[in-house]
Design a protein around this motif. Structure first.
Motif, PDB file in Angstrom:
ATOM      1  N   SER A 130      21.821  36.925  29.067  1.00 56.50           N
ATOM      2  CA  SER A 130      21.241  36.539  30.319  1.00 56.50           C
ATOM      3  C   SER A 130      21.691  37.765  31.557  1.00 56.50           C
ATOM      4  N   VAL A 131      20.157  38.351  32.018  1.00 54.78           N
ATOM      5  CA  VAL A 131      20.554  39.109  32.977  1.00 54.78           C
ATOM      6  C   VAL A 131      19.677  38.286  34.079  1.00 54.78           C
ATOM      7  N   ARG A 132      19.552  38.370  35.548  1.00 56.71           N
ATOM      8  CA  ARG A 132      18.933  37.715  36.399  1.00 56.71           C
ATOM      9  C   ARG A 132      17.732  39.276  37.166  1.00 56.71           C
ATOM     10  N   VAL A 133      17.302  38.840  37.015  1.00 54.58           N
ATOM     11  CA  VAL A 133      15.440  39.182  37.236  1.00 54.58           C
ATOM     12  C   VAL A 133      14.982  39.150  39.094  1.00 54.58           C
ATOM     13  N   ILE A 134      15.297  39.930  40.214  1.00 54.31           N
ATOM     14  CA  ILE A 134      14.419  39.610  41.495  1.00 54.31           C
ATOM     15  C   ILE A 134      13.229  40.120  41.704  1.00 54.31           C
ATOM     16  N   VAL A 135      11.942  39.524  42.343  1.00 53.01           N
ATOM     17  CA  VAL A 135      11.150  40.214  42.110  1.00 53.01           C
ATOM     18  C   VAL A 135      10.426  40.372  43.323  1.00 53.01           C
ATOM     19  N   TYR A 136      10.358  40.582  44.043  1.00 48.95           N
ATOM     20  CA  TYR A 136       9.661  40.937  45.763  1.00 48.95           C
ATOM     21  C   TYR A 136       8.561  41.815  45.732  1.00 48.95           C
ATOM     22  N   VAL A 137       7.536  40.681  46.121  1.00 55.74           N
ATOM     23  CA  VAL A 137       6.258  40.680  46.160  1.00 55.74           C
ATOM     24  C   VAL A 137       6.155  41.356  47.954  1.00 55.74           C
ATOM     25  N   GLU A 138       5.638  42.766  47.973  1.00 53.06           N
ATOM     26  CA  GLU A 138       5.257  42.632  48.819  1.00 53.06           C
ATOM     27  C   GLU A 138       3.539  42.035  49.082  1.00 53.06           C
ATOM     28  N   ASP A 139       3.208  42.914  50.796  1.00 54.15           N
ATOM     29  CA  ASP A 139       2.174  41.455  51.332  1.00 54.15           C
ATOM     30  C   ASP A 139       0.876  42.361  50.916  1.00 54.15           C
ATOM     31  N   VAL A 140      -0.344  42.263  51.086  1.00 54.71           N
ATOM     32  CA  VAL A 140      -1.782  42.618  50.708  1.00 54.71           C
ATOM     33  C   VAL A 140      -2.239  42.177  51.985  1.00 54.71           C
ATOM     34  N   ASN A 141      -2.912  42.363  52.723  1.00 56.18           N
ATOM     35  CA  ASN A 141      -4.118  42.146  53.370  1.00 56.18           C
ATOM     36  C   ASN A 141      -5.423  40.600  52.820  1.00 56.18           C
ATOM     37  N   ASP A 142      -4.456  39.782  52.899  1.00 54.98           N
ATOM     38  CA  ASP A 142      -5.606  38.923  51.678  1.00 54.98           C
ATOM     39  C   ASP A 142      -5.163  37.350  53.020  1.00 54.98           C
TER      40      ASP A 142
END
Length: 328
Positions: A130-142
Motif C-alpha cells: 500500500s501507499v499513501r497519496v496526498i492530493v492538495y486542492v488549490e483554490d480557484v475563484n469560485d
C-alpha cells in the motif's frame, strides 16, 4: 521526479515495507513476491475545485507497482482502500491511473485528501503493498463576497456633520484565497454626491454638506468585488437618516407690517399680528422687541401679537413696523 505537465497536486509518500513472503520461492509460477510500489514525487500544482464529475487528471499520476513473480502472479491490480469518503476520486484497476470521481472537489470544504491505495495480485492473496497519496486542492475563484449584513443603517446622522465625517463601515468576506479573497467596495447608487466609500476598508464618509430640509434620508446600494477573474460580486444596502438641527434662519412671512390706529383706541386692542416661520420646525417660535426699539414704543405697546398697552396721544396717529419686533 517532476512531470512535464501539471499534475493536479498529487504527492506520494513512501509506503510501508513489503509484507514478508510466506511461501518458499521454489517455482516461478507460485505467487511468492508481494507487489512493490515504485514511488514518484510529483510537485503539487493546481487541482481546481469544484470541477465537473469524472474529470481526468491533467497528467497521469499513476501508482506504478511491480511484482517479481511471473505470468498471472506478476500482474498487479489497484484499489483505493481509505480516504475516498466523498467519492472524489477513482483509480483504474489495472493501470493505477488516479482520476477524479463522480463528486466535485471544493477547496473551501477540504483543502487536501489523504488516500491509501493498495496494489495487490489478482487472487486477493496476502501478497500486497500500500501507499499513501496526498492530493492538495488549490483554490480557484469560485466564491462570491458575502456581506456581514444585508442592510446597514445609520440613523440620525447630524445634518451639520462636516465633510469627511465617518458614517458607517460595511464589511464583506470571501472564502477564496489570494486575489480571489481580496474585496473592493463601491457605491453603485443612492449617494447623490454626498457620500463616498473607501474601496479597501468599506468606510463610508461624507464628501458634501448635508441638509435635512432638502433630503431627510439616503438609501445606497453597495457592491463588494473580489480581485480575480471572474470577479465575483456581493451586494448590500446602506440606509442613512439625517437629524434635523437648528441651522436655518427664522423668517417673517412678510417683509414689513404696518398699522394705523386712532389715538383714543382702547387698551388691549389688537393692532397687528406678525407671523414668522422656521424651516427647521423644531422649537416653538416666540416674539419680542429687538434692542433697537425705542423706549417710547416699548412704553406704548407690548407684544404677543402686537397689542396696545396704553392710549395714544389724542393729537395724532402712530404706526409700528415689524422692524421693531424680534423673535427667538
Amino acid at each position: 521526479m517532476p512531470c512535464a505537465q501539471p499534475t493536479e497536486g498529487i504527492q506520494f509518500t513512501p509506503p510501508p515495507p513489503p509484507f514478508p513472503s510466506t511461501t518458499p520461492s521454489r517455482i516461478s509460477r507460485e505467487n511468492t513476491t508481494p507487489p512493490s510500489s515504485q514511488l514518484k514525487t510529483l510537485t503539487p500544482d493546481q487541482l481546481p475545485g469544484p470541477l465537473p464529475c469524472r474529470h481526468r487528471l491533467e497528467r497521469q499520476p499513476d501508482l506504478m507497482a511491480t511484482d517479481a513473480d511471473e505470468g498471472e502472479f506478476g500482474r498487479v491490480w489497484y484499489r483505493i482502500l481509505h480516504g475516498n469518503h466523498g467519492s472524489n476520486f477513482r483509480i483504474h484497476v489495472s493501470s493505477g491511473l488516479l482520476m477524479r470521481g463522480p463528486q466535485p472537489l471544493d477547496r473551501e470544504q477540504d483543502s487536501s485528501h489523504v488516500l491509501i491505495v493498495e496494489a495487490y495480485n489478482h487472487d486477493l492473496g496476502p501478497m500486497r503493498s500500500s501507499v499513501r497519496v496526498i492530493v492538495y486542492v488549490e483554490d480557484v475563484n469560485d466564491e462570491a463576497p458575502v456581506f456581514t449584513q444585508q442592510q446597514y443603517s445609520r440613523l440620525a446622522l447630524r445634518e451639520t456633520a462636516g465633510i469627511g465625517t465617518s458614517v458607517i463601515v460595511v464589511r464583506a468576506t470571501d472564502r477564496d484565497t489570494g486575489d480571489g479573497g481580496l474585496v473592493n467596495y463601491r457605491i453603485l447608487s443612492g449617494a447623490e454626491g454626498k457620500f463616498e466609500i473607501d474601496e479597501s476598508t468599506g468606510l463610508i464618509i461624507t464628501v458634501d454638506y448635508l441638509d435635512y430640509e432638502t433630503k431627510t434620508s439616503y438609501l445606497m446600494n453597495v457592491s463588494a468585488t473580489d480581485q480575480a477573474p471572474p470577479f465575483n460580486q456581493g451586494f448590500c444596502s446602506v440606509y442613512i437618516t439625517l437629524l434635523n438641527e437648528l441651522d436655518e434662519a427664522v423668517q417673517f412671512s412678510n417683509t414689513s407690517y404696518e398699522a394705523s390706529i386712532l389715538e383714543n383706541l382702547a387698551l388691549g386692542t389688537e393692532i397687528v399680528r406678525v407671523q414668522a416661520y422656521s424651516i427647521d420646525n423644531i422649537n416653538q417660535i416666540t416674539y419680542r422687541f429687538d434692542a433697537y426699539t425705542s423706549a417710547q414704543a416699548k412704553a406704548l405697546f407690548r407684544i404677543d401679537a402686537i397689542t396696545v398697552r396704553e392710549a395714544w396721544d389724542r393729537h395724532g396717529k402712530s404706526s409700528l413696523s415689524k422692524q421693531g419686533a424680534q423673535f427667538f
